[in-house]
Design a protein around this motif. Structure first.
Motif: not given
Length: 80
Positions: A5, A9-10
């Motif tokens: 995750d 997201n990064n």
């Protein structure tokens, strides 16, 4: 799945997971562990520059599991 995750997201950060020792048969409160890891890893991402590396080392020795999270951020000043 927490690292997956965070990776999605990064995308500018690098994430490294280094397990060591036999991690089978470890009994923990999964919800509590997830909250703890998400908090620590989110802070590592937040305070690391774009392109920085967040590293998770998990080591088991006998009945002890050591989780170390490190990043390439500025860190906490020694006086603090």
């Amino acid at each position: 799945h927490i690292l997956d995750d965070l990776r999605s997201n990064n995308p500018t950060h690098q994430f490294v997971f280094n397990p060591s020792g036999n991690l089978d048969g470890i009994y923990v409160d999964e919800t509590l562990l997830q909250h703890m890891l998400l908090n620590l890893l989110s802070n590592a991402v937040k305070y690391s520059p774009a392109g920085g590396t967040v590293k998770v080392d998990v080591t088991r020795q006998d009945n002890t599991v050591l989780i170390q999270i490190s990043d390439t951020g500025i860190g906490i000043p020694i006086d603090d």
